[in-house]
Write a protein that holds these residues in place. Structure first.
Motif, PDB file in Angstrom:
ATOM      1  N   TYR A   1       0.842  -1.185   0.000  1.00  0.00           N
ATOM      2  CA  TYR A   1       0.000   0.000   0.000  1.00  0.00           C
ATOM      3  C   TYR A   1       0.886   1.247   0.000  1.00  0.00           C
ATOM      4  O   TYR A   1       2.000   1.230   0.510  1.00  0.00           O
TER       5      TYR A   1
ATOM      6  N   PHE B   1       3.837   0.799   2.616  1.00  0.00           N
ATOM      7  CA  PHE B   1       3.634  -0.257   3.607  1.00  0.00           C
ATOM      8  C   PHE B   1       3.502  -1.612   2.926  1.00  0.00           C
ATOM      9  O   PHE B   1       2.804  -1.730   1.906  1.00  0.00           O
TER      10      PHE B   1
ATOM     11  N   PRO C   1      -4.189   4.905   3.179  1.00  0.00           N
ATOM     12  CA  PRO C   1      -3.493   3.874   2.399  1.00  0.00           C
ATOM     13  C   PRO C   1      -4.268   3.515   1.138  1.00  0.00           C
ATOM     14  O   PRO C   1      -5.498   3.387   1.166  1.00  0.00           O
TER      15      PRO C   1
ATOM     16  N   GLN D   1       0.679   5.426   1.098  1.00  0.00           N
ATOM     17  CA  GLN D   1      -0.086   6.452   1.797  1.00  0.00           C
ATOM     18  C   GLN D   1       0.596   7.795   1.566  1.00  0.00           C
ATOM     19  O   GLN D   1       1.725   8.013   2.024  1.00  0.00           O
TER      20      GLN D   1
ATOM     21  N   PHE E   1       0.307  -4.705   9.130  1.00  0.00           N
ATOM     22  CA  PHE E   1       1.077  -3.762   8.337  1.00  0.00           C
ATOM     23  C   PHE E   1       2.485  -3.622   8.904  1.00  0.00           C
ATOM     24  O   PHE E   1       2.691  -3.645  10.128  1.00  0.00           O
ATOM     25  N   GLY E   2       3.436  -3.452   7.994  1.00  0.00           N
ATOM     26  CA  GLY E   2       4.778  -3.097   8.407  1.00  0.00           C
ATOM     27  C   GLY E   2       4.813  -1.669   8.916  1.00  0.00           C
ATOM     28  O   GLY E   2       3.814  -0.941   8.855  1.00  0.00           O
ATOM     29  N   GLN E   3       5.981  -1.278   9.422  1.00  0.00           N
ATOM     30  CA  GLN E   3       6.128   0.064   9.990  1.00  0.00           C
ATOM     31  C   GLN E   3       6.151   1.137   8.899  1.00  0.00           C
ATOM     32  O   GLN E   3       5.941   2.304   9.183  1.00  0.00           O
TER      33      GLN E   3
END
Lengths: 112, 114
Positions: free
Chosen positions: B35, B88, B43, B37, B104-106
């Motif tokens: 994604y 992400f 996102p 953002q 989700f990753g950071q």
């Protein structure tokens, strides 16, 4: 076609108050998920509803609750607000229980 | 529980330079999503990868899924100012309840200097 719509877009509450956030999914989408995004972090899963049933719950306290209505719209409720609840609350819809998520613009909650 | 590591946290590039972000999972994945953002935005889905070793391209973006299905990368060739944002990776739930949950990753924050 309208995307995912959320309301309100911004709101300010004080500690201990209650908040209700609303979400309308894309027409035809039966799944609604709620995510909390704190500044500088990725979205964190709160709830998923599919076909009006809760299908998943993240690691959030019982102060957080949600429901999905017959028209597939959804509400997220947070009781006894804490300062740490300040965040962007994102609603996402999808046609099925998994797959691509379509996010709304979010509701930015500030707790004072 | 399932853990995801995304690196780097920040990347500053000059317009025209390339950019890569990496995502690593502690578990073998059935699929992975990416994604984007934009600043102040929400996102937006970019792609889903499913097959081991899969490589998909979208114009200047190249997405790769590792052979072991535990890592993925997003590469942007010749960045433009429109690429600015946070990228992400998102991992499906490993199993059990919360069937549709994404972890989700950071995120990697990309800034592009004109």
């Amino acid at each position: 076609d309208a995307g995912v719509t959320q309301s309100p877009t911004h709101l300010i509450k004080t500690r201990g108050q209650h908040v209700t956030l609303r979400c309308s999914p894309i027409s035809g989408h039966k799944s609604v998920s709620w995510y909390q995004q704190v500044l500088g972090q990725g979205p964190q899963f709160i709830f998923q509803y599919y076909e009006k049933e809760e299908r998943g719950r993240g690691n959030f306290p019982d102060r957080f609750s949600a429901r999905q209505f017959p028209n597939y719209s959804s509400e997220l409720n947070v009781n006894a607000l804490l300062l740490g609840d300040s965040a962007l609350y994102l609603c996402a819809s999808s046609y099925g229980p998994t797959g691509e998520l379509f996010f709304g613009e979010g509701s930015r909650l500030t707790v004072l | 529980g399932q853990q995801v590591m995304q690196i780097p946290q920040y990347q500053h590039v000059q317009e025209g330079e390339d950019f890569t972000t990496y995502c690593n999972s502690s578990t073998t994945l059935s699929n992975i999503q990416w994604y984007k953002q934009r600043p102040g935005g929400h996102p937006v889905f970019l792609i889903q990868l499913v097959k081991s070793g899969e490589v998909k391209k979208q114009k200047r973006l190249t997405f790769q899924f590792g052979e072991a299905k535990k890592n993925s990368s997003l590469h942007i060739t010749a960045t433009q100012t429109t690429d600015v944002g946070t990228y992400f990776c998102a991992l499906p739930n490993a199993g059990g309840t919360s069937y549709g949950k994404l972890t989700f990753g950071q995120g990697t924050i990309l800034t592009v200097h004109p």
